[in-house]
Scaffold this active site. Structure first.
Site, PDB file in Angstrom:
ATOM      1  N   LYS A 114       0.316   0.635  -3.351  1.00 33.36           N
ATOM      2  CA  LYS A 114      -0.999   0.854  -2.759  1.00 33.36           C
ATOM      3  C   LYS A 114      -1.464  -0.296  -1.863  1.00 33.36           C
ATOM      4  O   LYS A 114      -2.243  -0.084  -0.929  1.00 33.36           O
ATOM      5  CB  LYS A 114      -2.041   1.107  -3.855  1.00 33.36           C
ATOM      6  CG  LYS A 114      -1.875   2.439  -4.571  1.00 33.36           C
ATOM      7  CD  LYS A 114      -3.016   2.668  -5.556  1.00 33.36           C
ATOM      8  CE  LYS A 114      -2.878   3.999  -6.263  1.00 33.36           C
ATOM      9  NZ  LYS A 114      -4.032   4.269  -7.159  1.00 33.36           N
TER      10      LYS A 114
ATOM     11  N   ASP B  97      -9.210   7.714  -4.470  1.00 31.00           N
ATOM     12  CA  ASP B  97      -9.462   7.494  -5.899  1.00 31.00           C
ATOM     13  C   ASP B  97     -10.968   7.496  -6.194  1.00 31.00           C
ATOM     14  O   ASP B  97     -11.454   8.269  -7.020  1.00 31.00           O
ATOM     15  CB  ASP B  97      -8.856   6.169  -6.358  1.00 31.00           C
ATOM     16  CG  ASP B  97      -7.346   6.224  -6.484  1.00 31.00           C
ATOM     17  OD1 ASP B  97      -6.811   7.328  -6.710  1.00 31.00           O
ATOM     18  OD2 ASP B  97      -6.696   5.178  -6.350  1.00 31.00           O
TER      19      ASP B  97
END
Length: 290
Positions: free
Chosen positions: A78, A114
């Site tokens: 990420k 997210d």
């Protein structure tokens, strides 16, 4: 007079999306994305791909080489992905991590869904973040994304509670620098006592996730009241011991399953331009975890 029948060329090539990660075998995102593609009649596929750190540069080149529509990223990629991207969303830039790539005219756009998925799940439950006081347990990747999105959605203040205080303090400095919300770091020592004026309490740790559903965050549960909303990022099981304990005190609860489904729906729309069938995606998750 005979008119020859027009023959339409059939397209055997599917548009490709997927996820890069290591480990990635237990990632359920493909279940909901494939279900949504089929329901909407889209010739798309979602590939769950093991990509090591050593192979990551080659994997990133494959996105353009295979003319993919986009890609999800999970650990450990990420943050590593950032130098490979052409553009970042505002939230992704603040968070400093990307979990979704969208290919736009050959350029790679980085987004972080997210926190957006979490905020959307709250909205779907009829909960607004405007001027709310939010307490977040944990200061890892999920807490980082959620805290930034809560702040951008209008939360008045955020309290970051973490075992390693320095990590919470680093996140607080990011929030103060890039958002209008007040923020403070608190050391998580012993059973955390939730402040009485807390509006929303969030477990942003993996405590309680399968295969350890018996685990529960160390909190003084008698400090949770019926005026609070309590949410968990853990999606399997959906009704964690954390949420059960909060519900027993009268709090309204929001499970991590909704967050995961909303996150998947956001990815779906970013890649396809089509409104996601959220209810179907949530149902696919429930069936998978049963």
């Amino acid at each position: 007079m005979y008119a020859p029948k027009k023959i339409m060329a059939k397209n055997y090539r599917a548009e490709l999306t997927g996820v890069f990660g290591d480990p990635v075998d237990d990632n359920p995102t493909g279940v909901i994305e494939e279900a949504a593609y089929e329901a909407c009649g889209l010739n798309y596929r979602y590939l769950t791909l093991k990509v090591t750190e050593e192979d990551f540069p080659d994997a990133m080149r494959s996105i353009r080489a295979l003319h993919m529509k986009g890609m999800n990223l999970t650990m450990p990629h990420k943050i590593t992905v950032l130098p490979y991207l052409d553009e970042l969303s505002e939230a992704a830039g603040i968070i400093g991590a990307v979990n979704t790539i969208v290919v736009r005219d050959g350029r790679l756009f980085g987004e972080n869904t997210d926190g957006k998925g979490f905020v959307q799940a709250l909205k779907n439950a009829g909960i607004s973040l405007e001027q709310k006081k939010v307490t977040i347990l944990g200061a890892g990747g999920a807490a980082r994304a959620i805290s930034v999105e809560c702040a951008l959605a209008g939360a008045a203040s955020l309290t970051i509670v973490n075992r390693t205080l320095s990590k919470a303090e680093e996140l607080v400095s990011v929030l103060k620098k890039h958002t209008k919300a007040e923020a403070e770091a608190v050391a998580w020592t012993g059973a955390y006592q939730v402040a009485a004026d807390t509006d929303i309490l969030i477990n942003a740790t993996s405590i309680g996730l399968m295969p350890h559903p018996e685990a529960i965050p160390e909190v003084d549960y008698d400090t949770i009241t019926d005026k609070m909303v309590v949410s968990d990022v853990v999606f399997n099981p959906a009704e964690t011991r954390f949420l059960q304990a909060a519900a027993a005190r009268g709090a309204k609860t929001v499970s991590g399953l909704g967050m995961l489904a909303c996150q998947g729906a956001l990815n779906f729309t970013l890649w396809t331009g089509v409104e996601a069938p959220l209810a179907l995606m949530e149902d696919a998750l429930r069936k998978e975890f049963e």
